[in-house]
Scaffold this active site. Structure first.
Site, PDB file in Angstrom:
ATOM      1  CE  LYS A  22      17.000  -0.882  -6.401  1.00 22.37           C
ATOM      2  NZ  LYS A  22      16.762  -1.212  -5.217  1.00 22.37           N
ATOM      3  CG  ASN A  23      14.361  -3.658  -5.054  1.00 19.12           C
ATOM      4  OD1 ASN A  23      15.022  -2.724  -4.392  1.00 19.12           O
ATOM      5  ND2 ASN A  23      13.227  -3.275  -5.415  1.00 19.12           N
ATOM      6  CB  CYS A 118      13.425   6.313  -3.409  1.00 17.94           C
ATOM      7  SG  CYS A 118      14.199   6.116  -4.139  1.00 17.94           S
ATOM      8  NE  ARG A 123       9.280   3.845  -0.388  1.00 12.69           N
ATOM      9  CZ  ARG A 123       9.936   3.058  -1.225  1.00 12.69           C
ATOM     10  NH1 ARG A 123      11.208   4.204  -1.650  1.00 12.69           N
ATOM     11  NH2 ARG A 123      10.621   2.326  -1.610  1.00 12.69           N
ATOM     12  CG  ASP A 308      10.109  -0.203  -7.881  1.00  8.89           C
ATOM     13  OD1 ASP A 308       9.477   0.790  -7.832  1.00  8.89           O
ATOM     14  OD2 ASP A 308      10.776  -1.342  -7.678  1.00  8.89           O
ATOM     15  NE  ARG A 400      18.945   4.165  -3.844  1.00  9.43           N
ATOM     16  CZ  ARG A 400      18.117   4.324  -2.553  1.00  9.43           C
ATOM     17  NH1 ARG A 400      17.721   5.665  -3.046  1.00  9.43           N
ATOM     18  NH2 ARG A 400      17.667   3.713  -1.919  1.00  9.43           N
TER      19      ARG A 400
HETATM   20  C1  UD1 Z   1      10.010  -2.753  -2.457  1.00 10.97           C
HETATM   21  C2  UD1 Z   1      11.312  -2.078  -3.267  1.00 10.97           C
HETATM   22  C3  UD1 Z   1      11.169  -1.124  -3.955  1.00 10.97           C
HETATM   23  C4  UD1 Z   1       9.554  -1.493  -4.846  1.00 10.97           C
HETATM   24  C5  UD1 Z   1       8.396  -1.353  -3.557  1.00 10.97           C
HETATM   25  C6  UD1 Z   1       6.754  -1.924  -3.959  1.00 10.97           C
HETATM   26  C7  UD1 Z   1      12.198  -3.075  -1.977  1.00 10.97           C
HETATM   27  C8  UD1 Z   1      14.082  -3.110  -1.464  1.00 10.97           C
HETATM   28  N1  UD1 Z   1      12.229  -2.460  -2.321  1.00 10.97           N
HETATM   29  O1  UD1 Z   1       9.946  -2.179  -1.290  1.00 10.97           O
HETATM   30  O2  UD1 Z   1      11.936  -1.505  -5.056  1.00 10.97           O
HETATM   31  O3  UD1 Z   1       8.993  -0.007  -4.932  1.00 10.97           O
HETATM   32  O4  UD1 Z   1       8.498  -2.321  -2.777  1.00 10.97           O
HETATM   33  O5  UD1 Z   1       6.629  -3.224  -4.965  1.00 10.97           O
HETATM   34  O6  UD1 Z   1      12.551  -4.295  -2.332  1.00 10.97           O
HETATM   35  N2  UD1 Z   1       3.462   0.322   3.458  1.00 10.97           N
HETATM   36  C9  UD1 Z   1       3.335   1.075   4.562  1.00 10.97           C
HETATM   37  N3  UD1 Z   1       3.569   0.431   5.542  1.00 10.97           N
HETATM   38  C10 UD1 Z   1       4.753  -0.473   5.389  1.00 10.97           C
HETATM   39  C11 UD1 Z   1       5.142  -0.525   4.763  1.00 10.97           C
HETATM   40  C12 UD1 Z   1       4.885  -0.125   3.311  1.00 10.97           C
HETATM   41  O7  UD1 Z   1       2.109   1.720   4.537  1.00 10.97           O
HETATM   42  O8  UD1 Z   1       5.314  -0.085   7.068  1.00 10.97           O
HETATM   43  C13 UD1 Z   1       3.249   1.441   2.425  1.00 10.97           C
HETATM   44  C14 UD1 Z   1       3.881   1.406   1.149  1.00 10.97           C
HETATM   45  O9  UD1 Z   1       4.322   2.951   1.489  1.00 10.97           O
HETATM   46  C15 UD1 Z   1       3.657   1.789   0.225  1.00 10.97           C
HETATM   47  C16 UD1 Z   1       2.787   0.259   0.395  1.00 10.97           C
HETATM   48  O10 UD1 Z   1       2.707  -0.244   1.573  1.00 10.97           O
HETATM   49  O11 UD1 Z   1       2.567   2.109  -0.119  1.00 10.97           O
HETATM   50  C17 UD1 Z   1       3.611  -0.663  -0.798  1.00 10.97           C
HETATM   51  O12 UD1 Z   1       5.004  -0.431   0.235  1.00 10.97           O
HETATM   52  P1  UD1 Z   1       6.062  -1.886  -0.013  1.00 10.97           P
HETATM   53  O13 UD1 Z   1       6.221  -2.725  -0.455  1.00 10.97           O
HETATM   54  O14 UD1 Z   1       6.959  -2.041   1.477  1.00 10.97           O
HETATM   55  O15 UD1 Z   1       7.591  -0.834  -0.416  1.00 10.97           O
HETATM   56  P2  UD1 Z   1       9.170  -1.654   0.046  1.00 10.97           P
HETATM   57  O16 UD1 Z   1       9.288  -3.131   0.378  1.00 10.97           O
HETATM   58  O17 UD1 Z   1       9.468  -0.410   0.659  1.00 10.97           O
END
Ligand code: UD1
Length: 421
Positions: A22-23, A118, A123, A308, A400
Site C-alpha cells: 500500500k505505502n 490516521c 504528524r 506499523d 484501508r
Molecule cells: C509513512 C507510512 C506510515 C508509517 C510511517 C513511519 C505511508 C503512506 N505511510 O508515513 O504507514 O507509519 O511512514 O514508518 O507511507 N514528521 C514531521 N514532519 C514532517 C513529516 C513527518 O515531524 O513533515 C514526523 C512524524 O510526525 C513522525 C515521523 O516524522 O513522528 C515519521 O513520519 P514519516 O516517516 O513522515 O511518516 P509518513 O510518511 O507520514
C-alpha cells in the site's frame, strides 16, 4: 458499517499470498504527475486507500484505469487540468501530500490541502515543505492549504532532513527528478518503499543514486518517460500475517514474502521462539512451542523494527510468557489498541511512549473497535488467540490497508467472518 467476527479456534495451517505494498503504491501513483507519458503499475493492492489516491489524481485530470480487477493501474497525466488537491479528498488520507512535490516540479505550481489521516499523533508536514523550499519553492500556508510556486522551476539543492521522514523523502525525491542540477538528500529514509519509488523513477528515466542508504543523489533531467513497474511486496501485510500463526499456533507460508523486507521483525520473532524459514515461494512461519517468550521492542525507521507492526506485535506479547516493554519512537499517540486489548483480558500499562505488556495464558473475546489501521488488525490477531468471539467494529480502518483479510485468514483455517452492516 461492516464488522468482523473472529472466533479463536486453534492452530492455523496453509498459505497466504502477500499483496503489493500500500505505502509503496501510494507514492508510486503520484509519480505519474511528473510526465505526460503513461505509467503502468502492476501488483497493485486493492484497497480503499488506493481508491482514495485514484480519486485525488482524477480530480487533477489524471486518467486512471484499474485493470485486471485493480491489480494493474494504468495512469496518464497527459490531460492534467488542475493543480489543486481539495480538502474533501486530502482529509481522508495523509499520503495525499505526496502530490505536492511532483505537481510543483512539473507544473511550477500546486495548491494542496493540509492532510488528515490516521489519528496517531500530530504528524506535521513541515519536512516536506522545508525540502521543497530548499529547492527554490515559494510556499504560502493559507486557508488550510499549501500554496506552492516555483516560477523558474525547481533547482537542485543539498538538504539534510532533521529527522527521518518517509513521506518527505518521497516528495523531495520525486520533485528532484525534474529540478535543474543536482539534489543531495541527507538523512533520507531508507524504507523499501523509497527504494521501490527510486527504481520506478529510474525506469521513467530519472537519474538517482543511493536509494536504500541515508544519502540519495538525484541529477535532474528535462523530462521523464513512460514505464511499467511492479509494486514491491507489502512488508507490513507480510509481518501482520506472519504473526497469525505466531499467535494462534501452527504453520503458515506467506507467498511473496522476503526476509530483507522484515529482518528486524524476524529477529524479534526468533527471540520469542517462533521459527521463520525461507522457502522457494516466500517465508514460512511456524510456532511449535506452547507459549512464546516475551521480547522487548523499540520502533525505529528502517532497517529498525517498524512502527506499523508495533500494534500487531503487542497482540503477540499479550499471550507471551513474561513481560515485554514496547517503546514507540516514531509516533507519539500510537497505543490506541492497548485499551481495547485490555477489554480482551490483556495486562498492559502505558506510560507516554512505552507500553509494558505482561503476558496472560489466554485472552477472552470481546466487542472492540479501533481508530486506526494497524490497531484494528492487532485486534483481529488477538481474536485468533482468544476464547470465544471478538467482534471488531469500524472495519473501514482495516479496509484501508488489508485486501480480503477475512478470506486470507480463512484460507488457513481461521474463523473470521465479515458481517455486512
Ligand atoms: C509513512 C507510512 C506510515 C508509517 C510511517 C513511519 C505511508 C503512506 N505511510 O508515513 O504507514 O507509519 O511512514 O514508518 O507511507 N514528521 C514531521 N514532519 C514532517 C513529516 C513527518 O515531524 O513533515 C514526523 C512524524 O510526525 C513522525 C515521523 O516524522 O513522528 C515519521 O513520519 P514519516 O516517516 O513522515 O511518516 P509518513 O510518511 O507520514
Amino acid at each position: 458499517m461492516d464488522s468482523i467476527v473472529v472466533t479463536g479456534n486453534g492452530p492455523l495451517e496453509g498459505e497466504i499470498p502477500i499483496a503489493g505494498a500500500k505505502n509503496a503504491c501510494l507514492a508510486l501513483m503520484p509519480a505519474t504527475l511528473l510526465t505526460d507519458a503513461p505509467l503502468t503499475l502492476t501488483n497493485a493492492p486493492r484497497l480503499s486507500d488506493i481508491r482514495t489516491m485514484t480519486a485525488l489524481l482524477e480530480s487533477l485530470g489524471v486518467e486512471v484505469a484499474a485493470l485486471q480487477g485493480g491489480q494493474v493501474l494504468a495512469l496518464s497525466s497527459h490531460a492534467l487540468d488542475s493543480e489543486r488537491a481539495d480538502y474533501d479528498i486530502v482529509r481522508k488520507m495523509r499520503a495525499s501530500i505526496l502530490v505536492l512535490g511532483p505537481l510543483l516540479a512539473r507544473h511550477g505550481r500546486a495548491e494542496v490541502s493540509l492532510p488528515g489521516g490516521c489519528a496517531i499523533g500530530a504528524r506535521p508536514v513541515d519536512l516536506h515543505l522545508r525540502a521543497l523550499e530548499a529547492m527554490g519553492a515559494e510556499l504560502d500556508l493559507r486557508d488550510g492549504y499549501v500554496h506552492a510556486r516555483a516560477p523558474g522551476g525547481l533547482r537542485g539543492a543539498t538538504f539534510e532532513f532533521p529527522l527521518v521522514s518517509v513521506g518527505a523523502t518521497e516528495n523531495a525525491l520525486m520533485a528532484a527528478t525534474l529540478a535543474r542540477g543536482t539534489t543531495v538528500l541527507k538523512n533520507a529514509a531508507r524504507e523499501p518503499e523509497i527504494v521501490d519509488l527510486a527504481h520506478c523513477l529510474r525506469r521513467m528515466g530519472a537519474r538517482i543514486e543511493g536509494e536504500g542508504t541515508s544519502t540519495i543523489t538525484i541529477e535532474g533531467v528535462d523530462a521523464l518517460d513512460s514505464a511499467t513497474h511492479p509494486v514491491v511486496a507489502d512488508r507490513i501485510e507480510l509481518g501482520t500475517f506472519m504473526l497469525a500463526p505466531a499467535i494462534a499456533g501452527g504453520s503458515v507460508e506467506c507467498l511473496g514474502g522476503r526476509l530483507d523486507l522484515v529482518q528486524a521483525f524476524v529477529d524479534k520473532l526468533a527471540e520469542t521462539g517462533v521459527e521463520v524459514t525461507e522457502t522457494e515461494r516466500g517465508l514460512r512461519v511456524t510456532r511449535t512451542n506452547d507459549r512464546v517468550r516475551a521480547a522487548n521492542v523499540v520502533t525505529e525507521p528502517f532497517p529498525g523494527f517498524p512502527t506499523d507492526l508495533q500494534a500487531q506485535f503487542m497482540a503477540l506479547m499479550c499471550i507471551a510468557d513474561g513481560t515485554a516493554v514496547l517503546e514507540e519512537r516514531i509516533f507519539e499517540n500510537r497505543f490506541m489498541h492497548a485499551p481495547e486489548l485490555l477489554r480482551m483480558g490483556a495486562q498492559i500499562e502505558v506510560h507516554g511512549g512505552t507500553a509494558t505488556v505482561t503476558g496472560v495464558e489466554r485472552l477472552r473475546g470481546a466487542p472492540v473497535m479501533a481508530t486506526d489501521l494497524r490497531a484494528s488488525v492487532s485486534l483481529i490477531l488477538a481474536g485468533l488467540a482468544a476464547e470465544g468471539e471478538t467482534l471488531l467494529s469500524r472495519v473501514y480502518h482495516l479496509d484501508r490497508g488489508y485486501e480480503r483479510i477475512e478470506e486470507k485468514l480463512r484460507g488457513c483455517g481461521a474463523r473470521v467472518e465479515r458481517v455486512r452492516g
